[in-house]
Design a protein around this motif. Structure first.
Motif, short mmCIF file in Angstrom:
data_model
loop_
_atom_site.label_atom_id
_atom_site.label_comp_id
_atom_site.label_asym_id
_atom_site.label_seq_id
_atom_site.Cartn_x
_atom_site.Cartn_y
_atom_site.Cartn_z
N SER A 42 -51.75 -59.13 10.78
CA SER A 42 -52.52 -58.40 11.77
C SER A 42 -52.39 -56.90 11.56
N THR A 43 -52.03 -56.52 10.35
CA THR A 43 -51.77 -55.12 10.06
C THR A 43 -52.84 -54.52 9.16
N PHE A 44 -53.26 -53.31 9.46
CA PHE A 44 -54.15 -52.57 8.59
C PHE A 44 -53.44 -51.31 8.13
N GLY A 45 -53.54 -51.02 6.84
CA GLY A 45 -53.01 -49.77 6.31
C GLY A 45 -51.67 -49.94 5.63
N ARG A 46 -51.40 -49.02 4.71
CA ARG A 46 -50.14 -49.06 3.97
C ARG A 46 -49.13 -48.03 4.46
N LEU A 47 -49.61 -46.86 4.80
CA LEU A 47 -48.71 -45.78 5.21
C LEU A 47 -48.94 -45.42 6.66
N PHE A 48 -50.18 -45.47 7.08
CA PHE A 48 -50.52 -45.37 8.50
C PHE A 48 -50.84 -46.80 8.91
N ARG A 49 -49.83 -47.48 9.42
CA ARG A 49 -49.91 -48.92 9.60
C ARG A 49 -50.22 -49.28 11.06
#
Lengths: 353, 353, 353, 353
Positions: A3-10
């Motif tokens: 349910s996570t989007f993004g690698r650094l701004f997660r």
């Protein structure tokens, strides 16, 4: 599985439409930024139902509570959890649907996936999940503003009505969120007609980022286009996305669509601000195809869990056109993608260049 | 920052167009699968340049070498590295371009991002990077075949010529890879005309997966639509993607586009096999907007690195329409997305052995 | 499921001990760094077998080939693939072991995991997999050197012989890699005795980073201690790790182990340079427990695949003490962890501060 | 940059010690599991301060609220957010520390990292962050119990007092959580003495998992040892970890430490249930070095933010020995690592339903 989007701004959302709460956890916001809860609430208010006659009449206050990661008005650099309690849930509205797979909905696929199902509304598939995205997007906007990036958007098409202008201030002044005042009125009429026919209509939402410096994104798997594609198509009820001129380019020649950069400025912007997956300094332009809302009052055939089919009419208070409420969500996702790309570029090169 | 696609079936490409080699590392292929190098080579041969008069005349053998992860014809469950040596690199073709940002290309954005640039061809932005994707996709196909999933695809539009039929066997028998034999001839004519005018044309590629069971994908950030959007828009020269009826749905009503499932089978498939981000058992259908190739022989204005602009004509042997060669790449990415979703569903619900 | 270490400086190894090659893919090295293949080869040479009478007598040239990501002596910012061909593989040495689970080895667990097994050596569990780590570590060192971080290490204990000094230059001058010349001789004697008894001995390796600025790492799940723990315990034959005084602190009082920082410098360094998971500016000190090598010539009981047990003596050319060859690997993993933390801090705060 | 542990069973904590709340988001718990909030609360109660005369006297009710992912007593397969409101925060206790970097604490490193600091307690570095870990671990235990895995643990050493027995039921019956009743009394005496001296003592916590099948984990970067190392060293105040006999193996010979498996059962277990990074069917045994608590009443030198140093005595109610409260946290992290490895193995080998 995720349910996570993004690698650094997660950004990770949580919450079912008819559970106690929805919310979001944002990990990666840099420290020391001024975080105004009012700015977050403002975005949630833009997404909130019940804003006009052509959106759902559900009343949800959607008051956000910031649980962590902010101290003394400043971000700490730690995860920011934000919570919105659910209310005005008429679960009874859904009792009739317990044994039916609603047409166009995710009911059947969800049951196939999980083997269990909360039949009260869409659960995680509900548009209510986007509350968390909008709150997270508000933080992304705060971060991006520090480097001069601004986000806007609107409904640029409803059925056959197409916006000719792009005045984003105008978009905030009409219930369709259309950047063309004249088109907005025609769109509102089309939506009202659908609503009166107990039906729904589709449309196109466009979001734009200005001030994005050249160099954000990635040349291969994590192209900025790819991240935007993932971001937009992760929004409920979207089935298409294009960057810049997108599908319109398929009928053109290379000599008509090759963008030229002179002295650090693009003369044209067919590519929507992204060249080879990397921002090129021109405005980032993304359009999203929004399907007609699947919850309609018109009687439809519907499969039954036990087998065979029946006829149902979906009661409850639903949006005849989702576009006006997709706008803040698509803006939020654009902001999240760009915030992530910004941090990625910082990791790669250190200070801004 | 990342050259990896997928969470459980992880694909990472490497290699510059004019470096020693291109290749891919695939991590997550289950053990015990029969891996036939011939099947991998077959897919690479479909992607290879020089296949017909309407593709680039570069000659590249593109022989794959499997370096790890396979023993005695079976996958070991460990990472599979695959390598293709570069050859027929005419770096001299690019000498004239050293101080120029080619129109439509990623040259300027790449330089802004990295501060260094290999001016000999596109480096990582080159279509040559897709060699690794196609090799990885061949492994994904092997995995998917064990559960009855099959992938096909073709060019369904070139400029204004639209395919009316979808016979994927036909697609493999004409140089355009069009699933409609009659349209294929007209498309070939359009492409040849563009080539003769030292120009290029765009088109649409469609890829389809059959046999996908209901339940793969995710309801929120990792919707199957979102992963497909990311996958397709990570392919060079793509600027749009749609799932199922996609943009065509924006002019419709909900009563016209709500798919109905009865007794475990979908009666209609406007949604392209994905409901609420989760596969629903119907065919997965994805279309990709392919822009006109950016490398054209026609003289164009081009910005100079030192400032100002000049006029250039891009020599070399380039594709006047990329669609035929995008087909195997888009199929590969579809296979990769589905393999990843399959493993995700196994993690969520798999039975112990 | 994953062969990757790191989030921003991402290292993925590939290759089986008796397959065609071993290697590594490094994604995330910043662009513009001078990459000297000789520096990579130097590290591989330190790891190479056959360096002295007390290491394995296998002869492997271990010549590295850089396949991508470097152009004109500079890193491009794209993935760097590095390859080392296998040679001198005496697979026949392993034929007798086909139906036996070697004591102390991963044979049984590997078979349980994958259902297939390459009985020729340890496959992925072989120490040969560390070739890729060392090559990747060489790149991490190059990156870290630009910000003044240097890595060293050595064998500080073999059985009961403990090094009293820490002269890392000395460590490179004796076959045990012990930073205490006197202890080195005694260690060599202990190792030779074990070798002559067809047995093996364990020891402790220590690695140290100097010049690490305060502020790298993370306060919770990604503590620098945690990343170091994962890094070291991912090295074959390691079963323990400690940061700073580690296990020695359990018998102490807080008043004896609380490090004090005055004017930006730590007066003491019981914590091994990491406070609350974040580097504090003092030297980062890590020690790793290395078990006795599992491949020994002494006859041992061993379970048979078909059931029951037999007695085996493992022929072949094996290390009686792995510590000297673990040193460059542990240094590499320390460099990889720090490079990753460095990029993380850049993402969080932008330019170095 | 990341507050998440795990790839498939993903645990992200949030919350500062003196903010409104602490909590956790768990993504990846399979659907259909019976989730008893009482089981979660039970684990939190084990971690809670104020349980005995030898732990901190702070009173925190630590009532958990489950916000999402559970419906009708069953897990939905969606993210589970859990919240514990902070209370009994005596921020005033910390006023004196505003301009001082507490010895042994993360104050200085945190400030170097973020540039901002919530001086009221440790913020994210506080032991209070582990509330979320324990709640997440309770879910992991529920998942693992369905496949027969059970977790236990205790304090096996305090200063020089070492537990001779391993009766985990006994551990729950004494305030030290020592599995040896006689040793427990002596440990309690040592702790009380430290407390009376306004000082603190260190110790060792051991956690054990029984019923883990062979085949979980990974042979290289994600070895089970490595994940356990990361998990344990991510717990506040830990500085060492060992699997199985760990550091004790360094003085042994291979012939003394090679575990033998016969007929699917290990005859010995020096390796702590993990061979080559993969579970081997024996008990998984992990020990963690816990440093003396850094907050002590004894006067110490402390650096000042403005430069120079002063003498401070840390008031407030702190644990003289953290081991008893680390036990449930270490158990939780063990459960989280194993749940993640279990799902990984399902992805790799799971059977379709």
């Amino acid at each position: 599985m995720s349910s996570t989007f993004g690698r650094l701004f997660r950004v990770t959302t949580f919450g079912e439409s008819h559970g106690p709460a929805v919310g979001v956890l944002v990990d990666g916001l840099p420290p020391g930024l001024a975080v105004d809860p009012g700015a977050i609430q403002h975005e949630l208010d833009r997404r909130r139902p019940g804003q006009s006659a052509i959106t759902t009449q559900r009343k949800e206050a959607d008051q956000v509570e910031v649980l962590s990661g902010v101290y003394d008005g400043k971000s700490l650099g730690s995860p920011i959890a934000m919570l919105v309690r659910n209310s005005d849930m008429r679960s009874k509205d859904y009792d009739a649907l317990k044994e039916v797979f609603r047409p166009g909905h995710a009911d059947y696929a969800t049951f196939a996936k999980y083997g269990v199902r909360d039949h009260r509304g869409g659960g995680r598939s509900s548009g209510r999940e986007t509350v968390g995205r909008v709150a997270a997007g508000a933080l992304a906007r705060i971060a991006l503003a520090t480097v001069g990036v601004r986000i806007a958007g609107g409904t640029v098409r409803v059925a056959d009505v197409v916006a000719a202008a792009r005045d984003w201030d105008v978009a905030e002044q009409n219930p369709v969120r259309c950047p063309d005042a004249a088109a907005a009125e025609r769109m509102a009429g089309v939506i009202a007609a659908a609503r009166d026919a107990k039906d729904s209509v589709g449309g196109v939402v466009e979001v734009v980022a200005t001030g994005v410096p050249a160099g954000w994104g990635d040349p291969t798997m994590h192209k900025l286009d790819a991240q935007l594609g993932a971001a937009m198509l992760s929004i409920p009820a979207t089935k298409g996305v294009e960057i810049g001129d997108g599908f319109a380019m398929v009928t053109k020649h290379g000599s008509e669509t090759n963008d030229v950069v002179v002295d650090g400025r693009y003369v044209t912007n067919f590519s929507g601000g992204v060249s080879g997956g990397i921002s090129n300094g021109a405005d980032v332009v993304v359009r999203v195809a929004v399907r007609p809302a699947t919850s309609i009052g018109k009687p439809q055939q519907a499969g039954k869990a036990e087998g065979g089919s029946t006829t149902i009419a979906i009661e409850g208070r639903h949006d005849p056109c989702i576009c006006p409420r997709v706008v803040p969500v698509a803006e939020a996702m654009l902001a999240i993608v760009l915030a992530d790309a910004w941090l990625g570029q910082r990791a790669l090169r250190g200070r801004e260049r």
